[in-house]
Write a protein that holds these residues in place. Sequence first.
Motif, short mmCIF file in Angstrom:
data_model
loop_
_atom_site.label_atom_id
_atom_site.label_comp_id
_atom_site.label_asym_id
_atom_site.label_seq_id
_atom_site.Cartn_x
_atom_site.Cartn_y
_atom_site.Cartn_z
N ASN A 22 0.99 -1.40 -0.11
CA ASN A 22 0.05 -0.02 0.12
C ASN A 22 0.76 1.30 -0.08
O ASN A 22 1.50 1.71 1.12
CB ASN A 22 -0.81 -0.13 1.12
N ALA A 23 1.16 2.04 -0.95
CA ALA A 23 1.99 3.10 -1.33
C ALA A 23 1.20 4.53 -0.71
O ALA A 23 1.94 5.50 -1.07
CB ALA A 23 2.25 3.19 -2.84
N SER A 24 0.27 4.27 0.13
CA SER A 24 -0.25 5.76 0.34
C SER A 24 -0.04 5.64 2.06
O SER A 24 -0.28 4.72 2.58
CB SER A 24 -1.71 5.69 0.11
N ILE A 25 0.53 6.97 2.37
CA ILE A 25 0.62 7.12 3.51
C ILE A 25 -0.30 8.34 4.10
O ILE A 25 -0.09 9.42 3.32
CB ILE A 25 2.37 7.46 3.96
N LYS A 26 -1.03 8.42 4.92
CA LYS A 26 -1.93 9.58 5.29
C LYS A 26 -1.22 10.61 5.81
O LYS A 26 -0.26 10.40 6.42
CB LYS A 26 -2.88 9.00 6.46
N ILE A 45 10.58 -2.03 -7.64
CA ILE A 45 11.24 -1.03 -6.83
C ILE A 45 10.57 0.06 -7.14
O ILE A 45 9.91 0.49 -7.82
CB ILE A 45 12.78 -0.75 -7.68
N TRP A 46 10.10 0.50 -5.79
CA TRP A 46 9.13 1.74 -5.42
C TRP A 46 10.30 2.51 -4.96
O TRP A 46 11.07 2.42 -4.08
CB TRP A 46 8.41 1.48 -4.40
N ALA A 47 9.84 3.96 -5.33
CA ALA A 47 10.94 5.01 -4.96
C ALA A 47 9.99 6.19 -4.80
O ALA A 47 8.91 6.27 -5.60
CB ALA A 47 11.99 5.29 -5.78
N ALA A 48 10.21 7.03 -3.86
CA ALA A 48 9.48 8.39 -3.68
C ALA A 48 10.24 9.29 -2.70
O ALA A 48 11.04 8.79 -1.89
CB ALA A 48 8.17 8.12 -3.06
N THR A 49 10.44 10.54 -3.13
CA THR A 49 10.95 11.63 -2.02
C THR A 49 10.03 11.93 -0.92
O THR A 49 8.77 12.20 -1.09
CB THR A 49 11.24 12.91 -2.84
N LEU A 50 10.69 11.74 0.33
CA LEU A 50 9.81 11.95 1.44
C LEU A 50 10.52 12.67 2.63
O LEU A 50 11.73 12.54 2.69
CB LEU A 50 8.82 10.74 1.97
N GLU A 51 9.78 13.07 3.53
CA GLU A 51 10.68 13.45 5.06
C GLU A 51 10.48 12.49 6.09
O GLU A 51 9.13 11.95 6.28
CB GLU A 51 9.93 14.70 5.51
N PRO A 52 11.48 11.78 6.41
CA PRO A 52 11.39 10.70 7.83
C PRO A 52 10.68 11.29 8.79
O PRO A 52 11.09 12.22 9.24
CB PRO A 52 12.62 10.51 7.83
N ASN A 53 9.65 10.37 9.20
CA ASN A 53 8.95 10.91 10.41
C ASN A 53 8.39 9.64 10.93
O ASN A 53 8.31 8.60 10.32
CB ASN A 53 7.88 12.14 10.18
N GLU A 54 7.67 9.81 12.04
CA GLU A 54 6.94 8.90 12.73
C GLU A 54 6.11 8.08 11.67
O GLU A 54 5.92 6.81 11.82
CB GLU A 54 6.25 9.31 14.18
N VAL A 96 5.65 7.69 8.61
CA VAL A 96 6.55 7.02 7.60
C VAL A 96 7.05 5.70 8.06
O VAL A 96 7.01 4.61 7.75
CB VAL A 96 7.62 7.78 6.87
N PHE A 97 7.72 5.76 9.28
CA PHE A 97 8.24 4.75 10.20
C PHE A 97 7.19 3.89 10.66
O PHE A 97 7.25 2.49 10.36
CB PHE A 97 9.04 5.08 11.24
#
Length: 109
Positions: free
Chosen positions: A41-45, A63-72, A74-75
């Motif tokens: 599931n590639a969606s993060i609320k 292979i999946w890739a996206a630019t994001l900001e690491p945070n709780e 995402v973890f």
Amino acid sequence: ILDFKSNYSLMQIDDFISGLKAVSDQEVRLVLKVFSLDHFNASIKHEFLGHPCVVTNSNGDYIWAATLEPNERVFEWLSELGSDVEIMDPLSFKKQLLEYCESRLKKIA
């Protein structure tokens, strides 16, 4: 009933969000090997994923890739995906995830 007309295109909104995130300078390009697209599931609320993509390499791996900001959030998302994915890059992100999981386990114990 109100008629709503957007003043900005989706591309303009994405560019604006990307610009704001670039200021924080904490974004990473997360690259995952996905073992099962059925369980992925590639969606993060409430998270903005910059330039997400899924490709297949010469071995047939997804292979999946996206630019994001690491945070709780995402973890947590990655923890829920568990063994269905493997973090390929960056290694620093993998380390952050491990530290997050260790801290979470300490809180439970």
